[in-house]
Design a protein around this motif. Structure first.
Motif, short mmCIF file in Angstrom:
data_model
loop_
_atom_site.label_atom_id
_atom_site.label_comp_id
_atom_site.label_asym_id
_atom_site.label_seq_id
_atom_site.Cartn_x
_atom_site.Cartn_y
_atom_site.Cartn_z
N ARG A 101 26.43 -41.78 -115.38
CA ARG A 101 25.40 -41.02 -116.09
C ARG A 101 24.75 -41.84 -117.21
N SER A 102 24.33 -43.05 -116.86
CA SER A 102 23.79 -43.96 -117.87
C SER A 102 22.33 -44.31 -117.65
N VAL A 103 21.72 -43.81 -116.56
CA VAL A 103 20.40 -44.29 -116.15
C VAL A 103 19.46 -43.10 -115.97
N ASP A 104 18.22 -43.27 -116.43
CA ASP A 104 17.21 -42.23 -116.29
C ASP A 104 16.42 -42.33 -115.00
N LEU A 105 16.23 -43.54 -114.51
CA LEU A 105 15.41 -43.79 -113.32
C LEU A 105 16.04 -44.91 -112.52
N VAL A 106 16.11 -44.74 -111.21
CA VAL A 106 16.51 -45.80 -110.28
C VAL A 106 15.32 -46.11 -109.38
N THR A 107 14.98 -47.38 -109.27
CA THR A 107 13.87 -47.78 -108.41
C THR A 107 14.35 -48.80 -107.38
N VAL A 108 13.77 -48.70 -106.19
CA VAL A 108 14.06 -49.65 -105.11
C VAL A 108 12.73 -49.97 -104.44
N ALA A 109 12.26 -51.19 -104.61
CA ALA A 109 10.97 -51.60 -104.07
C ALA A 109 11.18 -52.45 -102.81
N GLN A 110 10.72 -51.92 -101.68
CA GLN A 110 10.70 -52.68 -100.42
C GLN A 110 12.09 -53.21 -100.04
N ALA A 111 13.12 -52.39 -100.26
CA ALA A 111 14.48 -52.88 -99.99
C ALA A 111 15.45 -51.83 -99.50
N ALA A 112 15.15 -50.54 -99.60
CA ALA A 112 16.14 -49.51 -99.27
C ALA A 112 16.59 -49.60 -97.82
N HIS A 113 15.75 -50.12 -96.94
CA HIS A 113 16.10 -50.21 -95.52
C HIS A 113 17.22 -51.21 -95.26
N TRP A 114 17.56 -52.03 -96.25
CA TRP A 114 18.67 -52.98 -96.07
C TRP A 114 20.02 -52.39 -96.51
N PHE A 115 20.01 -51.23 -97.16
CA PHE A 115 21.21 -50.73 -97.82
C PHE A 115 22.13 -49.97 -96.86
N GLU A 116 23.40 -49.87 -97.26
CA GLU A 116 24.30 -48.88 -96.68
C GLU A 116 24.01 -47.57 -97.43
N LEU A 117 23.10 -46.79 -96.91
CA LEU A 117 22.51 -45.70 -97.68
C LEU A 117 23.52 -44.66 -98.19
N PRO A 118 24.47 -44.20 -97.39
CA PRO A 118 25.40 -43.21 -97.96
C PRO A 118 26.13 -43.74 -99.20
N ARG A 119 26.56 -44.98 -99.16
CA ARG A 119 27.24 -45.56 -100.34
C ARG A 119 26.27 -45.74 -101.49
N PHE A 120 25.05 -46.19 -101.20
CA PHE A 120 24.06 -46.36 -102.25
C PHE A 120 23.72 -45.02 -102.90
#
Length: 254
Positions: A101-120
């Motif tokens: 609970r330390s962050v107000d905004l998370v951004t991912v530019a042109q990269a989310a398709h590389w992630f292990e989405l459930p873990r992310f």
């Protein structure tokens, strides 16, 4: 970091130099979702995940007290442009090392398709403050003016097309099929606009993962032939043309 697919470290210098910037209006809109005063949201800390060479982190910097910008590639971080508000760190998307609970905004530019989405997504839920915002965005292939678009489309789809990683299909789908378990916020329309000459366009294309994989597989550079095809329609290669890509976004709150 065993799941990290590194398609960009070998071209991190070109990535830093040639990737286009996102519009200032995008960052202003994202900041507006995090009011400076109010319950559960503020403009204190943003996490730019998979920052690459820091394009999005730099765009966020005028709007937040601090930006934590992470990337799994130390090579990419090494080429990122420094700014006093940005703290660059090497970390995978799925294990940021940020406090709860330390962050107000998370951004991912042109990269989310590389992630292990459930873990992310689990990591996002952990680090976002109540009512915090997650914004994923990307862009596909630009459309070139006039007769130049046909050879450009053929290059994208057929010449280097077989060398796109399978995750690229999510870009082609504009993230519509991406699982997104957050309270969705409808985003305005945004687009990238650049004023480039033909060599600058070709330099950008050199950062495509499919171009890099084509070169590795065939030991041949496909870009000179494309430049020759585009030159008749472009005219003087040093002539600057306005080029655009529409952005697609998935934005939501926890």
């Amino acid at each position: 970091m065993s799941g990290f697919k590194d398609h960009f470290s070998t071209a991190s210098d070109r990535y830093a130099a040639y990737r286009p910037d996102y519009p200032a209006s995008l960052y202003a809109w994202l900041a507006s979702l995090c009011p400076e005063e109010g319950i559960g949201a503020a403009r204190d800390t943003a996490w730019d995940c998979a920052t690459g060479s820091g394009q999005a982190a730099l765009g966020l910097a005028p709007h937040f007290r601090q930006i934590i910008a992470t990337d799994a590639s130390a090579e990419q971080i090494g080429h990122a442009q420094r700014h006093p508000a940005i703290d660059y760190r090497v970390a995978p998307a799925e294990a940021s090392g940020l406090p709860d609970r330390s962050v107000d905004l998370v951004t991912v530019a042109q990269a989310a398709h590389w992630f292990e989405l459930p873990r992310f997504y689990g990591e996002v839920t952990r680090v976002l403050k109540p009512a915090g915002v997650l914004a994923l965005w990307g862009y596909g292939r630009m459309v070139l003016p006039g007769d130049m678009d046909a050879p450009f489309r053929r290059f994208h789809d057929e010449i280097v097309g077989p060398y796109w990683p399978p995750e690229r299909a999510l870009i082609a789908d504009a993230y519509r099929s991406l699982d997104f378990p957050f309270a969705e916020i409808v985003a305005p329309a945004f687009h990238i606009e650049v004023a480039w000459n033909l060599p600058r366009l070709i330099a950008y294309l050199s950062t495509w993962s499919a171009v890099q994989r084509y070169r590795d597989a065939l030991e041949h550079d496909p870009l000179p032939a494309l430049m020759a095809e585009l030159t008749p329609g472009w005219g003087d290669a040093d002539t600057v043309k306005i080029l655009q890509w529409p952005l697609f976004l998935r934005v939501g709150r926890t």
